[in-house]
Design a protein around this motif. Structure first.
Motif, PDB file in Angstrom:
ATOM      1  N   ASP A  59       0.816  -1.218   0.000  1.00  0.00           N
ATOM      2  CA  ASP A  59       0.000   0.000   0.000  1.00  0.00           C
ATOM      3  C   ASP A  59       0.851   1.270   0.000  1.00  0.00           C
ATOM      4  N   LEU A  60       2.159   1.112   0.235  1.00  0.00           N
ATOM      5  CA  LEU A  60       2.999   2.286   0.444  1.00  0.00           C
ATOM      6  C   LEU A  60       3.651   2.757  -0.856  1.00  0.00           C
ATOM      7  N   PHE A  61       2.977   3.689  -1.518  1.00  0.00           N
ATOM      8  CA  PHE A  61       3.570   4.315  -2.698  1.00  0.00           C
ATOM      9  C   PHE A  61       3.008   5.718  -2.815  1.00  0.00           C
ATOM     10  N   LEU A  62       3.778   6.605  -3.422  1.00  0.00           N
ATOM     11  CA  LEU A  62       3.377   8.010  -3.517  1.00  0.00           C
ATOM     12  C   LEU A  62       2.050   8.160  -4.234  1.00  0.00           C
ATOM     13  N   GLY A  63       1.213   9.047  -3.687  1.00  0.00           N
ATOM     14  CA  GLY A  63      -0.081   9.305  -4.322  1.00  0.00           C
ATOM     15  C   GLY A  63      -1.173   8.423  -3.753  1.00  0.00           C
ATOM     16  N   ASN A  64      -0.794   7.350  -3.044  1.00  0.00           N
ATOM     17  CA  ASN A  64      -1.840   6.470  -2.522  1.00  0.00           C
ATOM     18  C   ASN A  64      -2.500   7.092  -1.290  1.00  0.00           C
TER      19      ASN A  64
END
Length: 376
Positions: A59-64
């Motif tokens: 779940d850990l990514f930019l924009g999420n």
């Protein structure tokens, strides 16, 4: 790096009470899945390190947008070089389109996408006008197949999705297989086009061919400006509303639930992914306030991540679809109505996989809430 692997992100949370955007450092420890939050402005610990099973490394990514203890956090930046290097380098966004010939198989295609490790972050069923289709395929204008392609792409609804994954542009194209479905069947029999396509034009799905094309094509369907992009396909007649709840979306059940609905001979005439703000959820669930004991838990669940709204269409849609969803408590559903959606996919009375319209007179209003009000 310390002996313990941890990721740091800068996360923003909109505090509705103070009408302020608050910033935190969010620490995620991969070893035990625990999280910790530090208030950037006030220089103090906001959440001590706590085990939190709902959040995963994927779940850990930019924009999420993620949920930590019912707070919707938007990941806006990396908190350190290590995180940027480990998480940032390979993640890409690309456009995945389900073409008119394969919309009937969209459940299986969505399932394949999710099972292959991609995350779907946006989704919308649209019907392109001739002008939109010509604009989208502008680069092929001089090719002999251009007219056939445009005619095919406006022949029925399509489903546009933003998918994120490691090297998503090339890995999604690999999953698609060769452009011609017959060649795909011999060279790449497990690919999407091999399984769901017919020929070189009716080949089930589309994928952007480069990072630059992906950015342009995603902007076409999901504009970041105030524009709306192609409009959704909801028609607000003989319909009822279904929402695939956030817990089911995050468990990767969207494709399976869509499949089950189509297999039960319902027509899905519109589908779109939404992330609900608390105020919207309160408005939508207003009829349950003071009536249903679980009202506040229902709100928390509906705001806990992306949900997928569907317009289900048929003559007696509200009643027949509500029967198909089954009792709100999945345990009761499993005993009394084992073939229903909630019996199959529900976990608890709150996390019961789907919401459906209860009263026939509310059906169109609920569909309108998502596809007219929220989509604007």
């Amino acid at each position: 790096m310390s002996e313990e692997d941890r990721y740091v992100f800068i996360a923003e949370w909109y505090d509705p009470n103070a009408a302020l955007q608050r910033r935190y450092q969010l620490f995620f420890y991969t070893k035990d899945g625990s999280v910790e939050m530090y208030d950037v402005k006030n220089h103090r610990v906001f959440l001590r390190r706590t085990k939190y099973d709902e959040l995963h490394k994927e779940d850990l990514f930019l924009g999420n947008k993620i949920n930590v203890f019912s707070r919707q956090l938007h990941l806006v930046d990396y908190g350190d070089q290590y995180t940027s290097r480990k998480v940032g380098s390979k993640k890409e966004k690309t456009l995945a389109l389900i073409k008119p010939d394969a919309v009937i198989k969209m459940g299986s295609i969505i399932e394949t996408i999710l099972d292959s490790g991609f995350t779907i972050t946006k989704m919308k069923m649209v019907l392109l006008s001739r002008k939109e289709a010509m604009d989208f395929y502008n680069e092929h204008q001089s090719k002999p197949f251009f007219n056939d392609l445009v005619n095919f792409m406006i022949s029925g609804p399509i489903v546009a999705m933003e998918v994120i994954g490691d090297e998503a542009v090339s890995s999604w194209r690999k999953l698609l297989g060769p452009t011609n479905s017959s060649i795909a069947r011999s060279e790449s029999p497990e690919s999407i086009r091999a399984k769901f396509g017919t020929d070189g034009t009716k080949n089930a799905a589309h994928g952007s061919d480069s990072i630059a094309s992906a950015a342009r094509e995603l902007e076409f369907f999901f504009p970041s400006s105030g524009d709306r992009g192609p409009k959704n396909t909801a028609n607000f007649k003989d319909c009822t509303c279904c929402i695939i709840k956030p817990h089911a979306v995050s468990e990767g059940l969207t494709g399976k639930i869509v499949n089950a609905i189509l297999d039960a001979d319902f027509k899905i005439s519109a589908i779109q992914m939404f992330t609900m703000e608390k105020a919207n959820a309160e408005e939508f669930y207003e009829v349950y306030k003071g009536v249903v004991a679980e009202y506040s838990d229902m709100l928390v669940e509906l705001c806990s991540g992306p949900c997928v709204a569907l317009e289900i269409q048929e003559a007696n849609a509200p009643k027949r679809f509500r029967d198909y969803c089954g009792p709100t408590d999945p345990e009761i559903a499993r005993h009394l109505r084992p073939k229903t959606l909630r019996a199959h996919f529900g976990k608890s009375k709150i996390k019961n996989a789907v919401h459906c319209t209860d009263l026939p007179e509310d059906a169109v209003l609920e569909v309108q809430y998502f596809f007219k009000i929220l989509d604007n």
